[in-house]
Design a protein around this motif. Sequence first.
Motif, mmCIF file in Angstrom:
data_model
loop_
_atom_site.group_PDB
_atom_site.id
_atom_site.type_symbol
_atom_site.label_atom_id
_atom_site.label_comp_id
_atom_site.label_asym_id
_atom_site.label_seq_id
_atom_site.Cartn_x
_atom_site.Cartn_y
_atom_site.Cartn_z
ATOM 1 N N ALA A 147 8.670 15.401 -8.669
ATOM 2 C CA ALA A 147 8.754 15.348 -7.280
ATOM 3 C C ALA A 147 7.296 15.835 -6.776
ATOM 4 C CB ALA A 147 9.711 16.323 -7.022
ATOM 5 N N ALA A 148 6.769 16.736 -7.344
ATOM 6 C CA ALA A 148 5.507 17.328 -6.684
ATOM 7 C C ALA A 148 4.592 16.237 -6.707
ATOM 8 C CB ALA A 148 5.208 18.593 -7.477
ATOM 9 N N PHE A 149 4.520 15.334 -7.931
ATOM 10 C CA PHE A 149 3.514 14.443 -7.993
ATOM 11 C C PHE A 149 3.681 13.076 -6.805
ATOM 12 C CE2 PHE A 149 2.669 10.027 -9.564
ATOM 13 C CZ PHE A 149 1.244 9.911 -9.723
ATOM 14 N N LYS A 150 5.001 12.855 -6.627
ATOM 15 C CA LYS A 150 5.431 11.825 -5.662
ATOM 16 C C LYS A 150 4.768 12.184 -4.407
ATOM 17 C CE LYS A 150 8.779 8.382 -4.289
ATOM 18 N NZ LYS A 150 7.921 8.394 -2.934
ATOM 19 N N ASN A 151 4.983 13.434 -3.923
ATOM 20 C CA ASN A 151 4.565 14.086 -2.785
ATOM 21 C C ASN A 151 3.186 14.138 -2.565
ATOM 22 O OD1 ASN A 151 5.123 15.775 -0.270
ATOM 23 N ND2 ASN A 151 3.703 17.215 -1.419
ATOM 24 N N ASP A 152 2.483 14.232 -3.691
ATOM 25 C CA ASP A 152 0.878 14.314 -3.873
ATOM 26 C C ASP A 152 0.389 12.787 -3.630
ATOM 27 O OD1 ASP A 152 0.665 16.943 -4.939
ATOM 28 O OD2 ASP A 152 0.646 16.331 -7.099
ATOM 29 N N GLY A 190 0.700 -1.161 0.162
ATOM 30 C CA GLY A 190 -0.034 0.024 0.074
ATOM 31 C C GLY A 190 0.737 1.213 0.170
ATOM 32 N N GLN A 191 1.913 1.388 -0.673
ATOM 33 C CA GLN A 191 2.773 2.451 -0.846
ATOM 34 C C GLN A 191 3.022 2.866 -2.085
ATOM 35 O OE1 GLN A 191 3.526 4.353 2.296
ATOM 36 N NE2 GLN A 191 2.387 2.552 3.238
ATOM 37 N N THR A 192 3.649 3.969 -2.479
ATOM 38 C CA THR A 192 4.108 4.139 -3.794
ATOM 39 C C THR A 192 5.416 3.346 -4.024
ATOM 40 O OG1 THR A 192 5.309 6.188 -3.011
ATOM 41 C CG2 THR A 192 3.078 6.300 -3.841
ATOM 42 N N GLY A 193 5.495 3.013 -5.276
ATOM 43 C CA GLY A 193 6.702 2.124 -5.560
ATOM 44 C C GLY A 193 7.660 2.713 -6.826
ATOM 45 N N ASP A 198 1.981 10.499 -2.089
ATOM 46 C CA ASP A 198 2.524 9.869 -0.623
ATOM 47 C C ASP A 198 1.795 10.638 0.237
ATOM 48 O OD1 ASP A 198 4.492 8.259 -1.617
ATOM 49 O OD2 ASP A 198 5.987 9.700 -1.523
ATOM 50 N N THR A 199 1.182 11.633 0.208
ATOM 51 C CA THR A 199 0.546 12.551 1.044
ATOM 52 C C THR A 199 -0.996 12.124 1.284
ATOM 53 O OG1 THR A 199 1.704 14.431 0.751
ATOM 54 C CG2 THR A 199 -0.527 14.883 1.716
ATOM 55 N N LEU A 200 -1.534 11.497 -0.195
ATOM 56 C CA LEU A 200 -2.827 11.206 -0.216
ATOM 57 C C LEU A 200 -3.006 9.797 0.672
ATOM 58 C CD1 LEU A 200 -3.640 11.857 -3.833
ATOM 59 C CD2 LEU A 200 -5.015 12.659 -1.880
ATOM 60 N N ILE A 201 -1.909 8.852 0.348
ATOM 61 C CA ILE A 201 -1.798 7.457 0.931
ATOM 62 C C ILE A 201 -1.956 7.629 2.613
ATOM 63 C CG2 ILE A 201 -0.837 5.450 1.302
ATOM 64 C CD1 ILE A 201 0.168 5.849 -1.653
ATOM 65 N N LYS A 202 -0.829 8.838 2.986
ATOM 66 C CA LYS A 202 -0.733 9.129 4.401
ATOM 67 C C LYS A 202 -1.773 9.713 5.122
ATOM 68 C CE LYS A 202 2.475 11.701 7.366
ATOM 69 N NZ LYS A 202 3.604 12.656 7.317
ATOM 70 N N ASN A 203 -2.536 10.476 4.401
ATOM 71 C CA ASN A 203 -3.725 11.054 5.156
ATOM 72 C C ASN A 203 -4.752 10.015 5.209
ATOM 73 O OD1 ASN A 203 -2.397 13.564 5.190
ATOM 74 N ND2 ASN A 203 -3.301 14.624 3.517
ATOM 75 N N ALA A 216 -0.240 -4.049 -8.212
ATOM 76 C CA ALA A 216 -0.900 -4.225 -7.048
ATOM 77 C C ALA A 216 -2.256 -3.273 -7.162
ATOM 78 C CB ALA A 216 0.009 -3.297 -5.834
ATOM 79 N N VAL A 217 -3.273 -3.474 -6.326
ATOM 80 C CA VAL A 217 -4.549 -2.826 -6.373
ATOM 81 C C VAL A 217 -4.230 -1.521 -5.630
ATOM 82 C CG1 VAL A 217 -6.804 -2.587 -5.098
ATOM 83 C CG2 VAL A 217 -5.949 -4.801 -6.106
ATOM 84 N N PRO A 218 -4.821 -0.400 -6.380
ATOM 85 C CA PRO A 218 -4.372 0.979 -5.582
ATOM 86 C C PRO A 218 -4.881 1.139 -4.237
ATOM 87 C CG PRO A 218 -5.282 1.068 -7.913
ATOM 88 C CD PRO A 218 -5.217 -0.275 -7.490
ATOM 89 N N PRO A 219 -4.000 1.729 -3.158
ATOM 90 C CA PRO A 219 -4.464 1.327 -1.930
ATOM 91 C C PRO A 219 -5.363 2.652 -1.643
ATOM 92 C CG PRO A 219 -2.305 2.514 -2.072
ATOM 93 C CD PRO A 219 -2.696 1.970 -3.493
ATOM 94 N N VAL A 220 -6.135 2.697 -0.352
ATOM 95 C CA VAL A 220 -7.113 3.499 0.094
ATOM 96 C C VAL A 220 -6.314 4.907 0.072
ATOM 97 C CG1 VAL A 220 -8.379 4.303 1.836
ATOM 98 C CG2 VAL A 220 -8.337 1.944 1.385
ATOM 99 N N GLY A 221 -7.139 6.004 -0.442
ATOM 100 C CA GLY A 221 -6.599 7.396 -0.449
ATOM 101 C C GLY A 221 -6.039 7.702 -1.946
#
Length: 437
Positions: free
Chosen positions: A422-427, A223-226, A429-434, A390-395
Motif C-alpha cells: 500500500a505504501a509503495f502504490k502511494n509512492d 501514464g498511470q499505475t496499473g 502514484d505520488t511521484l506521477i502526480k507531483n 507501457a513506457v514508464p511515465p514522467v516522474g
Amino acid sequence: MTTLTRRTALKLFAGTAAVGLLAGCGTGGGKNADGSVTLRFTWWGNDVRNKQTQQVIDAFQAAHPNIKIQAEPGVWSGYWDKLATQTAANDAPDVIQMDLAYIAEYGGRGALLDLTKQKELDTSSFDANTLAAGQYGGKLYGVSTGQNALAIFANVKVFQAAGVPLPNDATWTWDDYLATAKALGAGASQGGATNYGASYGITDQNLSMWLRQRGESLYTNDGQTGFTVDGVASFMAFQKKLLDAKAAPPASVAQEDIGAAVEQTLAATNKTGMSFWWTNQLGALAKATGSDIKLLRVPSQDGSSKDNGLFYKPSMYWSASSRSKHPAEAATFIDYLVNSTDVAKVITTERGFSTSQKVQDAIKPLLTPTDKTALGFLTAIKPEVGSAPAVPPVGTSKVADALGRRVTDVLFGRADAQASAAAFKNDADTLIKNAKK
C-alpha cells in the motif's frame, strides 16, 4: 558554475524542466585549439563493457579527428544520481547511455535532444517497433542498442555442487522455484559455505513481469499505475517466503548485494545458484563465475510458459543532451554507435541483440558460445513473449528505489507485505502526480 548537493540536484531535476536551470552553463563548450570539438560520453557498465566501449571510442576518433570523446564510465548504482545532479546543473554529458525507466523522465522534461531532427543520424535500418521504443510524446529521445529479455541465470557449477537437477523451465511455477532455491541453499550450506539458493529479484522490471502474470501492469498507456495493492503484496510476500525458507540471503546481505557492481554480486562470485539478469549480461556473468550458465524462463503462476509475462526489452538507448553545444557531432557519434559494422564487431551482443539486419549479419560469424546461448534463448521464447509494457511515465524514475525500500522493509520485518505494498502504490502514484504539477 553553481555547486549543487546530490539531494538538492535531485529535487531540482524532479521538480522542474531541467533545461531551464542555470541556463548559462550548458553542456560542452566551443572548439578546441586545433579546431576539433570535445563530446562528453557517459555510460554504465562492467569491465567488459568499459574495455569494449573504449575500443570503439578510439576507432571513432581515428575516423573523425575533428571530434574528441571524453569518456565518463560509471556503475548502475551511482549512475542516475550523478546524471540527475549534472542535468540539474545543466552540465549533462553530450552523449548518454539511457534506460527504459528514464527515457520519458529525461525526455519529457526537455533534457534530451529530439534525434528525429538530426540529419547526421540515419535510422533507416531500424524497424518501426525499434524506433517506437525510444519515442515519447512523438519525439525520438533515444535509439535502442538492441533487445534482450529477463531470464533466470542458473549457475550450473552451483547446481552440481548442491546435487540439485536443473528445473524444466517450460512448466515450472513459483512454488517450484522456491523449492529449487531451498534445495540449492541446503546443498550449498553443507561444509559451512556461505552460499545461497537464489538472489532476490526485486527490481521494477521483476515486479512488472509478476504483475503481467496476474493480468495487471506496472503502468498504463495513459501514464498511470496499473496495479492493485494486492498484486504488489503477493510479490513482496513471495520475497519473504524465500527469506523464511533460507532459500535466499539474509536481508542485510541482500541489501549489500543490490548495490554491488556486477562482478562483485553474489551471483558473479558463485554464491547463488539462481539470479535474475538480462540476456545481454550473460557474457559478463559467465566470465566472472567461470561456470556454465543455463538461461531459464521466468516461472509462471500456473505452470505455462506462455503466461510468464516475458517481453522483449530495449537493452538501453543512445541519447544526447538537449543542452549539448555540439548536437550535430553528438548525432554523428550516435550514428556511428548504431550503424557501424566495425562497432558491431567490437561490442557484438554486450548491449543486446541489434534489430538492424546489417549489424546482425556483421556479427554472426563472431558470436561466442555465450552469445549463441543468449540468442538461442531469445529465439526460443519468441512464441511466448507478450507485447512490451507501457513506457514508464514522467516522474517514475525513482519508483525502483521506492520498491527496493518497501521490499527491504518486509525482509527486515519492519512491515508486512500488505502495508508495504500500500505504501509503495502511494509512492508511485505520488511521484506521477507531483511530476504533473
